[in-house]
Scaffold this active site. Structure first.
Site, PDB file in Angstrom:
ATOM      1  N   LYS A 111     -69.855  49.876  21.079  1.00 33.30           N
ATOM      2  CA  LYS A 111     -68.679  50.732  20.917  1.00 33.30           C
ATOM      3  C   LYS A 111     -68.350  51.446  22.236  1.00 33.30           C
ATOM      4  O   LYS A 111     -67.202  51.461  22.693  1.00 33.30           O
ATOM      5  CB  LYS A 111     -68.952  51.743  19.801  1.00 33.30           C
ATOM      6  CG  LYS A 111     -67.927  52.832  19.642  1.00 33.30           C
ATOM      7  CD  LYS A 111     -66.587  52.301  19.178  1.00 33.30           C
ATOM      8  CE  LYS A 111     -65.520  53.330  19.369  1.00 33.30           C
ATOM      9  NZ  LYS A 111     -64.717  53.660  18.270  1.00 33.30           N
ATOM     10  N   ALA A 171     -65.067  51.502  27.219  1.00 30.53           N
ATOM     11  CA  ALA A 171     -65.103  51.567  28.682  1.00 30.53           C
ATOM     12  C   ALA A 171     -64.330  50.385  29.283  1.00 30.53           C
ATOM     13  O   ALA A 171     -63.563  50.546  30.234  1.00 30.53           O
ATOM     14  CB  ALA A 171     -66.552  51.569  29.168  1.00 30.53           C
ATOM     15  N   CYS A 201     -61.102  59.037  22.472  1.00 25.95           N
ATOM     16  CA  CYS A 201     -62.245  58.152  22.723  1.00 25.95           C
ATOM     17  C   CYS A 201     -62.541  57.818  24.175  1.00 25.95           C
ATOM     18  O   CYS A 201     -63.668  57.978  24.631  1.00 25.95           O
ATOM     19  CB  CYS A 201     -62.034  56.831  21.983  1.00 25.95           C
ATOM     20  SG  CYS A 201     -62.275  56.976  20.226  1.00 25.95           S
TER      21      CYS A 201
HETATM   22  C1  UDX Z   1     -59.053  53.544  21.347  1.00 25.49           C
HETATM   23  C2  UDX Z   1     -59.509  52.078  21.182  1.00 25.49           C
HETATM   24  O1  UDX Z   1     -58.395  51.210  21.364  1.00 25.49           O
HETATM   25  C3  UDX Z   1     -60.136  51.880  19.830  1.00 25.49           C
HETATM   26  O2  UDX Z   1     -60.619  50.578  19.719  1.00 25.49           O
HETATM   27  C4  UDX Z   1     -61.267  52.871  19.694  1.00 25.49           C
HETATM   28  O3  UDX Z   1     -61.909  52.749  18.478  1.00 25.49           O
HETATM   29  C5  UDX Z   1     -60.775  54.283  19.874  1.00 25.49           C
HETATM   30  O4  UDX Z   1     -60.135  54.403  21.129  1.00 25.49           O
HETATM   31  P1  UDX Z   1     -56.948  54.972  20.593  1.00 25.49           P
HETATM   32  O5  UDX Z   1     -57.514  56.068  21.438  1.00 25.49           O
HETATM   33  O6  UDX Z   1     -56.513  55.336  19.214  1.00 25.49           O
HETATM   34  O7  UDX Z   1     -58.019  53.802  20.415  1.00 25.49           O
HETATM   35  O8  UDX Z   1     -55.657  54.364  21.315  1.00 25.49           O
HETATM   36  P2  UDX Z   1     -55.334  53.171  22.345  1.00 25.49           P
HETATM   37  O9  UDX Z   1     -54.218  52.383  21.787  1.00 25.49           O
HETATM   38  O10 UDX Z   1     -56.525  52.436  22.751  1.00 25.49           O
HETATM   39  O11 UDX Z   1     -54.729  53.964  23.596  1.00 25.49           O
HETATM   40  C6  UDX Z   1     -55.490  54.858  24.380  1.00 25.49           C
HETATM   41  C7  UDX Z   1     -54.656  55.417  25.529  1.00 25.49           C
HETATM   42  O12 UDX Z   1     -54.378  54.416  26.514  1.00 25.49           O
HETATM   43  C8  UDX Z   1     -53.295  55.944  25.117  1.00 25.49           C
HETATM   44  O13 UDX Z   1     -53.047  57.161  25.801  1.00 25.49           O
HETATM   45  C9  UDX Z   1     -52.331  54.851  25.529  1.00 25.49           C
HETATM   46  O14 UDX Z   1     -51.044  55.327  25.733  1.00 25.49           O
HETATM   47  C10 UDX Z   1     -52.998  54.357  26.802  1.00 25.49           C
HETATM   48  N1  UDX Z   1     -52.646  52.973  27.156  1.00 25.49           N
HETATM   49  C11 UDX Z   1     -52.967  51.948  26.325  1.00 25.49           C
HETATM   50  C12 UDX Z   1     -52.011  52.704  28.366  1.00 25.49           C
HETATM   51  O15 UDX Z   1     -51.723  53.614  29.143  1.00 25.49           O
HETATM   52  N2  UDX Z   1     -51.735  51.408  28.692  1.00 25.49           N
HETATM   53  C13 UDX Z   1     -52.060  50.372  27.887  1.00 25.49           C
HETATM   54  O16 UDX Z   1     -51.782  49.216  28.264  1.00 25.49           O
HETATM   55  C14 UDX Z   1     -52.690  50.653  26.660  1.00 25.49           C
END
Ligand code: UDX
Length: 461
Positions: A215, A220, A271
């Site tokens: 996880k 990461a 996360c």
């Molecule tokens: C994440 C993981 O995806 C998930 O598998 C884990 O269990 C929990 O953490 P989450 O934090 O809900 O989920 O959202 P995620 O869609 O992963 O986005 C995280 C951040 O990255 C957001 O701020 C999003 O805007 C940003 N992001 C995501 C980007 O800036 N660019 C991208 O291409 C994707």
């Protein structure tokens, strides 16, 4: 079979709603010490916004899904107890700023041991440092009253905003347990719940430590992709290349893939940063300093990306934004959620306030009280530094009126189709748009008269 879930948050609520939906034969009670939160789950306005969640909760609530603040009874009645508790980064003592704070997990473990009068499987769902399950087991065993506990790790991979889809059709379900006969049995029991709707080949059974580490490692790796593309966005701005073209070109390599290559003001959420810092702490603990430094750079790059965005705004607005109104579109850490934990928007807003700008913030799902609380603004009090410099607006038009610039900080779909002609008329000139999510049609905005800026887009839009 009775299931209890401790913690009615972004993971516990949606996960249990889906299990209740898919497994009508199971009775699920979600418990939390926060009575207000439980009341909200029992009302029409749920405390978590997630597309599709409301309908599922309305169907299952009162049938086989219950929300209660009687934690003790919830635990006692259950054969399986899911722990969906927060594990924030420690803010004090040893490991401050890096290690996970496990006090909620520990308190719950002690309570489970104290009140249980029958055998139970304890499922850790929160993201935890490796070998936490072992600590949970030790606490349980040292305090139990003649009952048996099996501890299983079943990390949650759902992403907020798409939780219902992620839970309903997961890439994989990971279940880690002790390599003993009882351990295998406990893992099988949990696997059987998921197999009601997840194909067996997608249910992976591993050793408990592999599951815990997977996880941390998965998050990461995901965050690393964002920091990698964001590092290239800085280079694009310097050279005149366009990050979207670069991302398209590299993403079409099937070994790289196109997912998670969207350049932004930086990742947020509960996360990524927490888990990487956790990983860093773990590596340092084992004397793996190079490994720790490698992963820490992902967070450093993310901080840089957030800072860089504000600096760009200040520079474009003639090197000072003091007293200037700036409209902020979006406060949640991403679209389709009302969650603001570690939102990049918070950092950018704080930096704008530190530059003495006046910010008017609009977000479709985040309540004004939450915005003020996150920015530490106490309206009408002398305590906050700039209580009047931050306004939560009721719509984007109100936010933009009389402002010098718009900063798009969350990629909500509704920002794409606003009446930008009207917005332009209501703003001071030159009127700027800083698109921190690359969601707007910048050429169109330019033709209206805006001065525009997108992430990773030098002079070429
Ligand atoms: C994440 C993981 O995806 C998930 O598998 C884990 O269990 C929990 O953490 P989450 O934090 O809900 O989920 O959202 P995620 O869609 O992963 O986005 C995280 C951040 O990255 C957001 O701020 C999003 O805007 C940003 N992001 C995501 C980007 O800036 N660019 C991208 O291409 C994707």
């Amino acid at each position: 079979m009775n299931i209890c879930c401790i913690g009615a948050g972004y993971v516990g609520g949606p996960t249990m709603a889906v299990i209740a939906d898919k497994c009508p034969h199971l009775k699920i009670t979600v418990v939390d010490i926060d009575k207000q939160r439980i009341d909200a789950w029992n009302s029409d306005s749920l405390p978590v916004f997630e597309p599709g969640l409301h309908d599922i909760v309305m169907q299952a609530r009162g049938r086989n899904l219950f929300f209660s603040f009687d934690v003790e009874k919830g635990i006692q009645d259950a054969e399986i107890v899911f722990m969906c508790l927060p594990t924030p980064t420690k803010t004090y003592g040893i490991g401050a700023g890096r290690a996970a704070d496990l006090k909620f997990i520990e308190n719950s473990s002690r309570q489970i041991a104290e009140v249980s009068n029958s055998n139970k499987i304890i499922v850790e769902k929160s993201t935890l440092p490796v070998r936490t399950a072992e600590s949970i087991k030790r606490i349980l065993d040292a305090n139990k009253n003649g009952v048996d506990f099996q501890v299983v790790s079943n990390p949650e991979f759902l992403a907020e905003g798409t939780a219902m889809i992620d839970l309903g059709d997961p890439d994989r379900v990971l279940i880690g347990g002790e390599k003993t006969t009882e351990g295998d049995k406990a893992v099988e029991t949990i696997a059987n719940i998921y197999s009601s709707w997840v194909p067996r080949e997608k249910i992976i059974k591993t050793h408990i430590w592999s599951s815990e580490l997977s996880k941390l490692a998965a998050n990461a790796f995901l965050a690393q992709r964002i920091s990698s593309i964001n590092s290239i966005s800085a280079l694009c701005e310097a050279t005149g290349a366009n990050i979207e073209e670069v991302a398209l070109a590299i993403g079409m390599d099937s070994r790289i893939s196109s997912k998670f290559l969207k350049s932004s003001i930086g990742f947020g959420g509960s996360c990524f940063q927490k888990d990487i810092l956790n990983l860093v702490y773990l590596c340092e603990h084992f004397g793996l300093n190079e490994v720790a430094a490698y992963w820490e750079q992902v967070v450093t790059m993310n901080d840089y990306q957030k800072r860089r965005f504000t600096q760009r705004i200040v520079k474009s607005l003639f090197n000072s934004i003091a007293g200037k109104r700036i409209a902020v579109f979006g406060f949640a850490f991403k679209k389709d959620t009302n969650d603001t934990r570690e939102s990049a928007s918070i950092t950018v807003c704080r930096d704008l306030l530190a530059e003495q700008a006046i910010i008017s913030i609009y977000d479709p799902k985040v309540e004004p009280e939450k915005i003020y609380a996150d920015l530490n603004i106490k309206k009408g009090s002398q305590e906050s530094k700039y209580p009047d410099h931050c306004i939560a607006a009721k719509d984007p038009y109100e936010a933009a009126e009389g402002s010098h610039a718009i900063a798009v900080l969350t990629e909500w779909d509704e920002f794409k189709d606003l009446d930008y002609e009207r917005i332009f008329q209501s703003m001071l000139k030159p009127a700027f748009v800083f698109d921190g999510r690359n969601i707007l049609n910048l050429e169109k905005l330019q033709s209206i008269g805006f001065e525009v800026f997108g992430i990773g887009k030098g002079d070429s839009l």
